[in-house]
Design a protein around this motif. Structure first.
Motif, mmCIF file in Angstrom:
data_model
loop_
_atom_site.group_PDB
_atom_site.id
_atom_site.type_symbol
_atom_site.label_atom_id
_atom_site.label_comp_id
_atom_site.label_asym_id
_atom_site.label_seq_id
_atom_site.Cartn_x
_atom_site.Cartn_y
_atom_site.Cartn_z
ATOM 1 N N ARG A 150 0.863 -1.182 0.000
ATOM 2 C CA ARG A 150 0.000 0.000 0.000
ATOM 3 C C ARG A 150 0.897 1.228 0.000
ATOM 4 N N LYS A 151 0.310 2.411 -0.064
ATOM 5 C CA LYS A 151 1.092 3.618 0.182
ATOM 6 C C LYS A 151 1.464 3.613 1.655
ATOM 7 N N ILE A 152 2.714 3.350 1.943
ATOM 8 C CA ILE A 152 3.144 3.256 3.338
ATOM 9 C C ILE A 152 2.968 4.617 4.002
ATOM 10 N N PRO A 153 2.190 4.700 5.085
ATOM 11 C CA PRO A 153 2.018 5.994 5.740
ATOM 12 C C PRO A 153 3.325 6.464 6.382
ATOM 13 N N VAL A 154 3.659 7.717 6.134
ATOM 14 C CA VAL A 154 4.883 8.322 6.644
ATOM 15 C C VAL A 154 4.551 9.194 7.845
ATOM 16 N N LEU A 155 5.220 8.932 8.946
ATOM 17 C CA LEU A 155 5.124 9.745 10.145
ATOM 18 C C LEU A 155 6.439 10.479 10.323
ATOM 19 N N ILE A 156 6.390 11.780 10.454
ATOM 20 C CA ILE A 156 7.591 12.567 10.723
ATOM 21 C C ILE A 156 7.471 13.151 12.119
ATOM 22 N N GLY A 157 8.512 12.943 12.927
ATOM 23 C CA GLY A 157 8.530 13.465 14.286
ATOM 24 C C GLY A 157 9.407 14.690 14.392
ATOM 25 N N GLY A 158 8.928 15.693 15.112
ATOM 26 C CA GLY A 158 9.696 16.912 15.324
ATOM 27 C C GLY A 158 8.836 18.139 15.134
ATOM 28 N N GLY A 159 9.388 19.291 15.542
ATOM 29 C CA GLY A 159 8.580 20.490 15.507
ATOM 30 C C GLY A 159 9.251 21.711 14.920
ATOM 31 N N GLY A 160 10.411 21.546 14.288
ATOM 32 C CA GLY A 160 11.086 22.697 13.704
ATOM 33 C C GLY A 160 10.228 23.370 12.649
ATOM 34 N N GLU A 161 10.031 24.666 12.780
ATOM 35 C CA GLU A 161 9.045 25.356 11.945
ATOM 36 C C GLU A 161 9.543 25.648 10.541
ATOM 37 N N LYS A 162 10.852 25.838 10.375
ATOM 38 C CA LYS A 162 11.376 26.198 9.053
ATOM 39 C C LYS A 162 11.665 24.985 8.175
ATOM 40 N N LYS A 163 12.094 23.878 8.782
ATOM 41 C CA LYS A 163 12.467 22.707 7.993
ATOM 42 C C LYS A 163 11.533 21.525 8.252
ATOM 43 N N THR A 164 11.448 21.074 9.513
ATOM 44 C CA THR A 164 10.693 19.845 9.794
ATOM 45 C C THR A 164 9.246 19.961 9.357
ATOM 46 N N LEU A 165 8.577 21.050 9.711
ATOM 47 C CA LEU A 165 7.158 21.166 9.353
ATOM 48 C C LEU A 165 6.968 21.339 7.852
ATOM 49 N N LYS A 166 7.969 21.864 7.181
ATOM 50 C CA LYS A 166 7.906 21.924 5.718
ATOM 51 C C LYS A 166 7.990 20.518 5.139
ATOM 52 N N TYR A 167 8.832 19.660 5.726
ATOM 53 C CA TYR A 167 8.908 18.263 5.279
ATOM 54 C C TYR A 167 7.593 17.543 5.569
ATOM 55 N N VAL A 168 6.997 17.834 6.724
ATOM 56 C CA VAL A 168 5.706 17.220 7.069
ATOM 57 C C VAL A 168 4.665 17.573 6.018
ATOM 58 N N ALA A 169 4.610 18.853 5.652
ATOM 59 C CA ALA A 169 3.618 19.295 4.665
ATOM 60 C C ALA A 169 3.784 18.562 3.344
ATOM 61 N N LYS A 170 5.017 18.311 2.957
ATOM 62 C CA LYS A 170 5.280 17.722 1.640
ATOM 63 C C LYS A 170 5.201 16.204 1.636
ATOM 64 N N HIS A 171 5.609 15.565 2.734
ATOM 65 C CA HIS A 171 5.813 14.115 2.689
ATOM 66 C C HIS A 171 4.957 13.298 3.662
ATOM 67 N N ALA A 172 4.465 13.887 4.747
ATOM 68 C CA ALA A 172 3.933 13.083 5.852
ATOM 69 C C ALA A 172 2.428 12.865 5.765
ATOM 70 N N ASP A 173 2.024 11.719 6.240
ATOM 71 C CA ASP A 173 0.623 11.421 6.501
ATOM 72 C C ASP A 173 0.287 11.666 7.971
ATOM 73 N N ILE A 174 1.320 11.609 8.815
ATOM 74 C CA ILE A 174 1.166 11.788 10.258
ATOM 75 C C ILE A 174 2.288 12.704 10.736
ATOM 76 N N TRP A 175 1.950 13.661 11.578
ATOM 77 C CA TRP A 175 2.960 14.504 12.214
ATOM 78 C C TRP A 175 2.947 14.214 13.701
ATOM 79 N N HIS A 176 4.095 13.781 14.247
ATOM 80 C CA HIS A 176 4.198 13.561 15.687
ATOM 81 C C HIS A 176 4.827 14.781 16.330
ATOM 82 N N SER A 177 4.049 15.425 17.187
ATOM 83 C CA SER A 177 4.484 16.615 17.891
ATOM 84 C C SER A 177 4.879 16.258 19.320
ATOM 85 N N PHE A 178 5.947 16.880 19.785
ATOM 86 C CA PHE A 178 6.381 16.691 21.167
ATOM 87 C C PHE A 178 5.986 17.911 22.008
#
Length: 254
Positions: A150-178
């Motif tokens: 299947r389309k493997i769901p991608v979870l990205i962990g982290g909260g950096g606003e300039k890089k990590t959240l940009k990666y989440v927007a482009k690649h993630a199905d799930i965002w894990h926030s701390f």
């Protein structure tokens, strides 16, 4: 999105039969996802205590379990070539019959790096490497034979606003926030901005966070979180709080 409950069975300070038993019990309780983490040494307690590797464990869980999704919370991008990591994920996806959640982050635990011979570098450099790896992993999934189930769901962990959240927007199905509730709400707004910039609906992304009780989960639910994960340490793996969380999930989703 409906509520989902996860458990992170931390693979430290325990024998493997205790870890195996905790995974069995968690599935019986009714959780939706069972996670481990991707480190080589304990994160707390005795620093050189018992510890096991994450991805070989996921393959074993894939055979042991039948219903729950499984994954790392989260894989360290630095520890494996991204092409190899994609193939490992595809393989565990098949072993599990399509139940893998591909959790990944940039890495941060310096002892893992120094003891195993990886270059620790800088936080910014590790984030840049994650940004380069994500499209490589996705491209390798497209090339593999057989393809993922299947389309493997991608979870990205982290909260950096300039890089990590940009990666989440482009690649993630799930965002894990701390984050705490206030920070989660603010960062979700930042994520929504990144999604808008690329024409994506932020509501497509499931928000994941930690919670050890229904009372702790409720304000995070109001802030938009839908996947709540209880972390538990070895060797005894007390899973009693999961019963409370699962009951709360069932009452809200009924």
């Amino acid at each position: 999105m409906t509520i989902r409950i996860g458990v992170q069975i931390q693979p430290q300070h325990a024998d493997y039969d205790q870890i195996r038993d905790a995974a069995r019990r968690a599935e019986e309780i009714g959780v939706d996802v069972i996670f481990n983490w991707d480190h080589f040494y304990p994160l707390y307690g005795e620093p050189d205590g018992k510890h096991f590797e994450a991805w070989t464990m996921l393959a074993a869980w894939a055979e042991q379990t039948s219903r729950v999704e499984i994954g790392c919370l989260v894989t360290c991008n630095s520890y494996r070539n991204p092409e190899l990591l994609a193939d490992m994920a595809r393989t565990v996806d098949h072993i599990s019959g399509g139940r893998l959640v591909f959790g990944i982050g940039s890495g941060w635990f310096e002892k893992d790096y120094t003891e195993y011979g990886y270059e620790f570098g800088t936080a910014g450099g590790r984030l840049d490497a994650l940004g380069e790896a994500l499209p490589q992993i996705e491209a390798r999934w497209e090339k593999l034979n057989p393809a993922p189930t299947r389309k493997i769901p991608v979870l990205i962990g982290g909260g950096g606003e300039k890089k990590t959240l940009k990666y989440v927007a482009k690649h993630a199905d799930i965002w894990h926030s701390f984050s705490d509730v206030e920070t989660l709400e603010r960062k979700r707004g930042v994520l929504a901005g990144h999604c808008e910039a690329i024409g994506r609906d932020v509501n497509e992304i499931e928000i994941s966070t930690a919670a050890d009780s229904a009372e702790a989960a409720k304000p995070l639910y109001d802030a938009g979180a839908r996947l709540f994960t209880y972390g538990v340490n070895g060797p005894d793996y007390d899973l009693k709080p999961l019963e409370d969380l699962v009951a709360w999930r069932d009452s809200v989703d009924a």
